[in-house]
Design a protein around this motif. Structure first.
Motif, short mmCIF file in Angstrom:
data_model
loop_
_atom_site.label_atom_id
_atom_site.label_comp_id
_atom_site.label_asym_id
_atom_site.label_seq_id
_atom_site.Cartn_x
_atom_site.Cartn_y
_atom_site.Cartn_z
N ASN A 1 2.22 -13.12 18.10
CA ASN A 1 1.60 -11.83 18.27
C ASN A 1 0.99 -11.47 19.54
OD1 ASN A 1 0.11 -14.65 18.46
ND2 ASN A 1 -1.88 -13.02 17.22
N THR B 1 -3.42 -18.25 19.66
CA THR B 1 -3.00 -16.64 19.33
C THR B 1 -4.07 -16.29 19.19
OG1 THR B 1 -4.29 -17.48 17.52
CG2 THR B 1 -1.66 -18.21 17.51
N GLU C 1 0.98 -7.84 20.77
CA GLU C 1 -0.01 -7.49 20.21
C GLU C 1 -1.23 -7.82 20.99
OE1 GLU C 1 2.28 -8.27 16.60
OE2 GLU C 1 2.39 -8.98 19.02
N THR D 1 1.19 -17.01 13.18
CA THR D 1 0.44 -16.49 12.69
C THR D 1 0.04 -16.21 11.07
OG1 THR D 1 0.35 -14.34 13.56
CG2 THR D 1 -0.15 -15.50 15.05
N GLN E 1 4.98 -10.18 10.95
CA GLN E 1 5.48 -10.15 12.63
C GLN E 1 6.17 -8.59 11.94
OE1 GLN E 1 8.59 -12.25 14.26
NE2 GLN E 1 7.79 -11.30 15.66
N GLN F 1 -0.75 -13.54 10.34
CA GLN F 1 -0.52 -11.84 10.16
C GLN F 1 1.36 -12.02 10.27
OE1 GLN F 1 -1.88 -10.08 13.17
NE2 GLN F 1 -4.31 -9.82 12.07
#
Length: 265
Positions: free
Chosen positions: A176, A156, A179, A203, A207, A205
């Motif tokens: 991710n 990741t 990104e 992850t 999306q 975070q």
């Protein structure tokens, strides 16, 4: 009669190594039979390209013997070298693949600053070949093939600021991944084949949809093809593909598989 003098072998080791390093690795290895002074000089060779096909066995169908020989040779090349004798280019191909412990020690030995190209082609590989990707500021080319539908999870997080070429085949990508690609601002060529998406591989975070201005500025060619069954009927997977296409949208040449087009429409 004047006795012949071996002036070449009397040259300093650094000079002999400079000569050997201009030869392909297999040719350099053969010089070890010339004399004791040449034995082992080829081991710190910075450009290594080896395949299990290079090994000749009495029984070519005995893959176990061939594989063990291949592993021993690569161990010698990667692990028995001085810290300052860095590898610049490493290409390894083995149809039988390697176990997790073997892959880990090879991977940890070479992925460091100084490495410019890493190319692993294993027909089969270990259960979890890539749990991490050590940052490498000098890496220009990354090619990883572990079978058409290996399902191996690509990390990741990765940090390759000098990366220009990335080829991945058979990996499961985290949400991710687009990104993370944006960190590779020098990327020129991207090939993603038979990749998959899994909402279990995510992850911390949330999306979010990427802005249309978040693109790779130097991208020349992008080619992506997925295993569409892992994307169908899933909004998170659809957003992943849209973000990936956004990041790659600046490419001068963009090949997109029909299955991806069907998913995002």
């Amino acid at each position: 009669m004047e006795k012949k003098v071996d002036r070449i072998s009397s040259l300093p080791d650094p000079l002999l190594e400079n000569v050997l390093f201009k030869l392909p690795i297999k040719e350099a290895a053969r010089t070890g039979i010339l004399s004791k002074s040449w034995k082992g000089l080829w081991v710190p060779h910075p450009y290594i390209s080896l395949s299990d096909n290079d090994l000749i066995d009495d029984d070519p169908d005995n893959w176990s013997i061939r594989n063990n020989k291949f592993i021993k040779i690569v161990d010698k090349l990667l692990l028995r070298r001085h810290e300052n004798a860095r590898i610049k280019k490493l290409q390894l191909s083995c149809r039988q693949g390697v176990e997790d412990a073997v892959f880990s020690r090879w991977y940890g030995a070479v992925l460091k600053d100084g490495l410019e190209e890493l190319d692993f082609n294993f027909g089969r590989c270990c259960e979890k070949p890539l749990s991490f990707l050590t940052p490498c500021s000098t890496l220009v080319t990354l090619k990883l093939y572990f079978g058409p539908v290996s399902g191996h999870k690509f990390p990741t997080s990765f940090d390759f600021p000098s990366l220009k070429n990335m080829h991945l085949n058979g990996f499961m990508l985290a949400n991710n991944f687009p990104e993370q690609l944006l960190k590779c601002q020098d990327l020129e060529n991207l090939f993603l084949a038979c990749f998959m998406f899994d909402n279990c591989f995510s992850t911390d975070q949330e999306q979010v949809e990427l802005d249309q201005r978040q693109v790779l500025p130097n991208l020349n060619h992008a080619q992506i093809g997925c295993c569409d069954y892992s994307f169908r009927g899933r909004n998170d997977a659809r957003l992943f593909l849209k973000n990936l296409i956004t990041v790659l949208s600046n490419a001068k040449s963009f090949d997109l598989s029909l299955s991806i087009i069907e998913v995002i429409n």
